[in-house]
Design a protein around this motif. Structure first.
Motif, PDB file in Angstrom:
ATOM      1  N   VAL A 150       0.371  44.632  72.278  1.00  0.00           N
ATOM      2  CA  VAL A 150       0.014  43.274  72.702  1.00  0.00           C
ATOM      3  C   VAL A 150      -0.968  42.653  71.716  1.00  0.00           C
ATOM      4  O   VAL A 150      -0.796  41.524  71.258  1.00  0.00           O
ATOM      5  CB  VAL A 150      -0.595  43.305  74.129  1.00  0.00           C
ATOM      6  N   ASN A 151      -2.015  43.401  71.327  1.00  0.00           N
ATOM      7  CA  ASN A 151      -3.069  42.816  70.498  1.00  0.00           C
ATOM      8  C   ASN A 151      -3.162  43.381  69.076  1.00  0.00           C
ATOM      9  O   ASN A 151      -3.777  42.772  68.221  1.00  0.00           O
ATOM     10  CB  ASN A 151      -4.431  43.030  71.163  1.00  0.00           C
ATOM     11  N   GLY A 152      -2.624  44.551  68.841  1.00  0.00           N
ATOM     12  CA  GLY A 152      -2.763  45.144  67.508  1.00  0.00           C
ATOM     13  C   GLY A 152      -4.175  45.588  67.208  1.00  0.00           C
ATOM     14  O   GLY A 152      -4.603  45.591  66.052  1.00  0.00           O
ATOM     15  N   ASP A 153      -4.938  45.951  68.237  1.00  0.00           N
ATOM     16  CA  ASP A 153      -6.318  46.371  67.991  1.00  0.00           C
ATOM     17  C   ASP A 153      -6.573  47.796  68.480  1.00  0.00           C
ATOM     18  O   ASP A 153      -7.688  48.148  68.826  1.00  0.00           O
ATOM     19  CB  ASP A 153      -7.300  45.421  68.687  1.00  0.00           C
ATOM     20  N   ASN A 154      -5.515  48.603  68.523  1.00  0.00           N
ATOM     21  CA  ASN A 154      -5.693  49.923  69.131  1.00  0.00           C
ATOM     22  C   ASN A 154      -4.834  50.959  68.418  1.00  0.00           C
ATOM     23  O   ASN A 154      -4.060  51.692  69.035  1.00  0.00           O
ATOM     24  CB  ASN A 154      -5.329  49.834  70.628  1.00  0.00           C
ATOM     25  N   ALA A 155      -4.993  51.017  67.088  1.00  0.00           N
ATOM     26  CA  ALA A 155      -4.144  51.900  66.281  1.00  0.00           C
ATOM     27  C   ALA A 155      -4.306  53.367  66.689  1.00  0.00           C
ATOM     28  O   ALA A 155      -3.325  54.120  66.723  1.00  0.00           O
ATOM     29  CB  ALA A 155      -4.478  51.732  64.799  1.00  0.00           C
ATOM     30  N   SER A 156      -5.528  53.784  67.001  1.00  0.00           N
ATOM     31  CA  SER A 156      -5.741  55.199  67.353  1.00  0.00           C
ATOM     32  C   SER A 156      -4.958  55.540  68.617  1.00  0.00           C
ATOM     33  O   SER A 156      -4.318  56.595  68.703  1.00  0.00           O
ATOM     34  CB  SER A 156      -7.236  55.497  67.543  1.00  0.00           C
ATOM     35  N   TYR A 157      -4.992  54.656  69.590  1.00  0.00           N
ATOM     36  CA  TYR A 157      -4.283  54.902  70.861  1.00  0.00           C
ATOM     37  C   TYR A 157      -2.775  54.920  70.631  1.00  0.00           C
ATOM     38  O   TYR A 157      -2.078  55.842  71.087  1.00  0.00           O
ATOM     39  CB  TYR A 157      -4.670  53.806  71.859  1.00  0.00           C
ATOM     40  N   ALA A 158      -2.273  53.911  69.909  1.00  0.00           N
ATOM     41  CA  ALA A 158      -0.823  53.840  69.660  1.00  0.00           C
ATOM     42  C   ALA A 158      -0.353  55.074  68.897  1.00  0.00           C
ATOM     43  O   ALA A 158       0.689  55.667  69.212  1.00  0.00           O
ATOM     44  CB  ALA A 158      -0.483  52.564  68.890  1.00  0.00           C
ATOM     45  N   ALA A 159      -1.154  55.495  67.903  1.00  0.00           N
ATOM     46  CA  ALA A 159      -0.774  56.667  67.103  1.00  0.00           C
ATOM     47  C   ALA A 159      -0.797  57.927  67.950  1.00  0.00           C
ATOM     48  O   ALA A 159       0.076  58.797  67.831  1.00  0.00           O
ATOM     49  CB  ALA A 159      -1.720  56.809  65.906  1.00  0.00           C
ATOM     50  N   SER A 160      -1.796  58.029  68.847  1.00  0.00           N
ATOM     51  CA  SER A 160      -1.881  59.238  69.686  1.00  0.00           C
ATOM     52  C   SER A 160      -0.690  59.329  70.627  1.00  0.00           C
ATOM     53  O   SER A 160      -0.120  60.407  70.821  1.00  0.00           O
ATOM     54  CB  SER A 160      -3.193  59.257  70.477  1.00  0.00           C
TER      55      SER A 160
END
Ligand code: NAD
Length: 251
Positions: A150-160
């Protein structure tokens, strides 16, 4: 269809609140002896409350990101409760941050809890499941693992969560011959106090209007699927990451 998990022993990580607590509640209601675990000792109180309502429960303090803590907790469950047949890898954290402002420590902690945690707990319980010739592992994924964020501000979460997909697929192939299934659930926007506290009523209405079913997903919606995937009837479902998101995204 009534799902009866009587005789099964289940471990739920991150069960002190939210989705994990609801899954523990529904597993206990389905008859499983349910071990609630969390890094937060408040999990003891939640286990006691479920027991008061008639569930067979126990609890253990467990940091999924710590190899020592996982080993000690699984040993304790084996000695005091019995062999685990069901594992719900639910514990997870999210610390949204722009990538250029993400420290290595923050990135690492999210991967430790969301990806290494499910590896460590699965590795600790799989030998017992293999010996029993039966097991169910359900992992909490996210729509962030699959669709555009949605925001593109959570790379660590998306990658995990995307990494968790690889773990699920590998374990499903590796342990399928032992009648152990390994799946994931990908919630969308879940109706929690956190969600309601984070957005104005107008924004919440806006978000809801994006959902074809016109309502937010509830923790009960997710727990119902977790119970189903933990049962005998789901024996042919493995390696899947199933969306429970009201149509926010589908694949
Ligand atoms: N809520 C949502 O909208 C949503 C959407 C998609 C996916 N998910 C996933 O669902 C899972 C549960 O989310 P939630 O909304 O219930 O979160 P929550 O923050 O309400 O609860 C998470 C629980 O995990 C525990 N926890 C955190 N780190 C831990 C650790 N290292 N070891 C053991 N326990 C730990 C916390 O103490 C807490 O009790 C997470 O994996 C999350 O990524 C949630």
């Amino acid at each position: 269809m009534n799902i009866d998990l009587t005789g099964r022993i289940a471990l739920v990580t991150g069960a002190a609140q939210g989705i994990g607590l609801e899954i523990a509640t529904q597993l206990a209601a389905a008859g499983a002896h349910t071990v609630l675990s969390d890094i937060n000792p408040a999990v003891a109180e939640q286990a006691a409350q479920l027991a008061e309502r008639g569930g067979s429960t126990s609890w253990v303090q467990l940091d999924t990101a710590s190899e020592e803590s996982v080993a000690a907790a699984v040993e304790q469950i084996g000695a005091n409760v019995g062999a685990l047949g069901i594992l719900i890898n639910n514990a997870g954290i999210s610390t949204p941050r722009a990538t250029l402002e993400t420290s290595l420590a923050q990135w690492q902690r999210v991967l430790d809890v969301n990806l290494t945690g499910p590896f460590l707990v699965s590795r600790a319980v799989l030998p017992g499941m293999r010996d029993a010739g039966w097991g169910r592992i359900v992992n909490m994924s996210s729509f962030n693992a699959k669709s555009s964020p949605v925001n593109g501000d959570n790379a660590s979460y998306a990658a995990s969560k995307a990494g968790l997909t690889g773990l699920i697929h590998n374990l499903a192939v590796e342990f399928g011959p032992h009648q152990i299934t390994v799946n994931g659930i990908a919630p969308g926007i879940v109706d929690t106090a956190l969600l309601r506290g984070a957005h104005s009523p107008e924004r919440l209405e806006q978000l809801k209007s994006r959902l074809p079913v016109g309502r937010f997903t509830t923790t009960a919606d997710i727990a119902a699927l977790a119970v189903f995937l933990s049962s005998d009837v789901a024996q042919s479902i493995t390696g899947e990451i199933i969306n429970v998101n009201g149509g926010l995204y589908f694949d």
